[in-house]
Write an enzyme that holds these catalytic residues in place. Structure first.
Site, PDB file in Angstrom:
ATOM      1  N   GLU A   1       0.984  -1.115  -0.172  1.00  0.00           N
ATOM      2  CA  GLU A   1      -0.005  -0.202  -0.013  1.00  0.00           C
ATOM      3  C   GLU A   1       0.858   1.354  -0.100  1.00  0.00           C
ATOM      4  OE1 GLU A   1      -3.683   1.621   2.833  1.00  0.00           O
ATOM      5  OE2 GLU A   1      -2.376   0.152   3.351  1.00  0.00           O
TER       6      GLU A   1
ATOM      7  N   LYS B   1      -9.001   2.206  -2.563  1.00  0.00           N
ATOM      8  CA  LYS B   1      -9.509   1.704  -1.350  1.00  0.00           C
ATOM      9  C   LYS B   1     -10.869   1.951  -0.613  1.00  0.00           C
ATOM     10  CE  LYS B   1      -7.279   1.299   3.507  1.00  0.00           C
ATOM     11  NZ  LYS B   1      -6.054   1.640   4.007  1.00  0.00           N
TER      12      LYS B   1
ATOM     13  N   CYS C   1      -5.563  -3.302   1.769  1.00  0.00           N
ATOM     14  CA  CYS C   1      -5.323  -3.480   3.279  1.00  0.00           C
ATOM     15  C   CYS C   1      -6.644  -3.665   4.083  1.00  0.00           C
ATOM     16  CB  CYS C   1      -4.640  -2.159   3.837  1.00  0.00           C
ATOM     17  SG  CYS C   1      -3.712  -2.272   5.319  1.00  0.00           S
TER      18      CYS C   1
END
Length: 533
Positions: A41, A112, A149
């Site tokens: 990330e 994300k 994540c």
């Protein structure tokens, strides 16, 4: 499908160094005939950027590096690289994204969806959420679902919904996760559990790539891995170092690196990495500590020596009339065992002059806490003076049990640029000290066996002011780590001290986070309030 897990240590804002690492790892993956290489990330920028996101110039620099990567990454391999991207619509100005780069182009961008806003995280401060249902692409006729994540953590109770439940397993052949997941003692089991839940539901193998390195208080331990659709481990990357691990899903073959032996070894390596990266990433090379002959400073000396080498560590003993001769001898012996620099700087004369000067103006009184704190602050003064003159970073030696009880002196033993053991309970200090002595007596046994004392008064013991450390540790674990209710007199005493001393912790050095609830940037307790029991 051959996938490379490119576990790298990104330095926040060091775009050129990050670019060079990404290029080298991608070239190595291409040489190993991989179809896809996955980076952590925000690998181009570093993690976590916090309010660096308010500086447009930082994002502009990142764009320059991404343009460079797009042109120079190997054309034959698909690369998933973490980056900040612009949000041209409503909401916060940026997305936390993964870029799919292939054949000299950014083929697709994935953002994300789950933005953590708990503990140390505040992603929604600058990022808008993406849409996980759109985060997929095809390679070699296979559909790959991209998670970033937190997108894999919708299984826990912190989230109102789990977007993974809304995905269709029939549309997914592989899952990849780009992460920057900080270390805590329980985190590696949690990651694997959530990954296995995801793989089971989507009926697809999963590759998880975690950042390694440290940034301020956060330690990223790496430990990237790959599992099959049933959750069986196919590959395990190293902890605490950069690693390129290749998984061949057709052959069900991947690298399995050697793991730390036990929890104490995991904790030790995490702290060493945290110290090393903090010192290096702020641009310093040398460090020093006040070495008292007690167990806290002894452990910190060992950690710093491991992190930057004993030749770059200076230790200073600063005795007064209240210090036992044994304290100085134990400190000397430890410094000799480590091979670091050692100085003896007596402060008795300076202390007496300070008291005399003060009492000339304000009048004399009996010896009190003021006199104890004067000694501690004199030590802080001399250690900070050494820092100024020698360009050396002062490392703090306070632990979590004492921080919680307010058993520390502002501008004295709380001085320093980093607190490596500020999230460790006292029993963990002893466990790590014994860990250092497993093969030889590095820390003199007298340090480990002696009763803890600040030595700021005659025959002083920590137990004069605090509960027994075994009891105090249990209370701090209950009140701070588990946030439970105080139910007896000792717990109520500690809770009151916890509330009363919050102003001190606001002024403490950065504390390396190793627990689920550390003092530091993830704990936002007010100072001025009337909620005390």
């Amino acid at each position: 499908m051959r996938i490379a897990l490119a576990q790298m240590n990104s330095c926040l804002g060091d775009f050129q160094a990050n670019r060079d690492k990404i290029l080298q790892l991608a070239r190595d993956a291409a040489e190993k005939r991989c179809d896809l290489v996955v980076f952590p990330e925000l690998s181009t920028l570093g993690y976590h950027p916090f309010d660096l996101m308010e500086r447009p110039s930082v994002i502009e620099q990142q764009k320059t590096i991404i343009d460079d990567l797009t042109k120079n990454l190997p054309k034959e391999i698909h690369c998933l690289v973490g980056a900040v991207t612009l949000n041209n619509g409503k909401g916060k100005p940026y997305f936390n994204s993964a870029l799919l780069i292939h054949e000299g182009e950014i083929k697709k961008t994935f953002s994300k969806e789950l933005l953590p806003v708990y503990d140390v995280f505040d992603d929604s401060r600058h990022f808008s959420p993406g849409d996980m249902s759109r985060n997929h692409f095809e390679i070699n006729g296979k559909s790959v679902q991209v998670l970033i994540c937190e997108d894999m953590w919708g299984w826990d109770e912190l989230h109102e919904r789990n977007p993974i439940l809304e995905l269709k397993p029939s549309n997914i052949d592989f899952v990849v996760n780009l992460s920057a997941s900080p270390f805590t003692m329980d985190k590696r089991q949690q990651r694997l559990k959530h990954a296995q839940s995801t793989a089971h539901l989507l009926e697809a193998p999963l590759a998880y790539v975690n950042m390694v390195g440290a940034q301020d208080e956060l330690i990223y331990d790496g430990g990237s891995f790959a599992i099959d659709s049933k959750g069986e481990l196919l590959a395990q990357s190293a902890y605490y170092v950069e690693d390129l691990n290749v998984i061949d899903y057709n052959e069900r073959v991947g690298g399995h690196r050697e793991m730390p032996r036990d929890n104490t070894a995991f904790l030790h390596q995490a702290l060493v990495l945290g110290v090393r990266d903090f010192i290096q990433k702020i641009g310093m090379k040398k460090a020093h500590i006040g070495l008292s002959g007690g167990i806290d400073s002894a452990l910190v000396a060992c950690l710093v020596a491991d992190a930057i080498g004993p030749q770059n560590l200076t230790t200073v003993a600063m005795p007064t009339q209240f210090n036992q001769p044994m304290s100085l001898e134990l400190a000397k012996n430890l410094a000799k065992n480590l091979g670091c620099h050692f100085y003896e700087l007596p402060i008795q004369e300076s202390y007496e002059t300070l008291v005399k000067t003060f009492e000339t103006c304000f009048g004399a009184k009996e010896f009190s806490l003021m006199n104890e704190n004067m000694q501690s602050r004199l030590r802080g003064l001399f250690l900070m003076a050494f820092s100024n003159r020698e360009g050396s970073l002062l490392i703090n030696t306070s632990n979590k049990s004492e921080f919680a009880a307010g058993y520390s002196t502002l501008y004295g033993d709380m001085c320093g640029g980093l607190a490596p053991i500020g999230d460790l309970l006292k029993h963990q200090i002893y466990e790590l000290s014994r860990y250092y002595n497993k093969e030889r007596e590095l820390i003199p046994e007298g340090i480990i066996q002696r009763e803890p004392s600040a030595e700021l008064n005659y025959d002083q013991k920590d137990s004069d002011s605090l509960p027994d450390y075994d009891e105090l540790d249990e209370v701090v674990e209950k009140l701070v780590n588990r946030r439970q209710k105080a139910e007896n007199k000792t717990e109520e005493w500690v809770l009151n001290r916890l509330y009363w001393s919050e102003f001190k912790r606001w002024q403490s050095p950065p504390i390396l986070k190793v627990s689920d609830h550390a003092f530091g940037q993830g704990r936002r307790m007010p100072i001025a309030h009337k909620a005390r029991s």
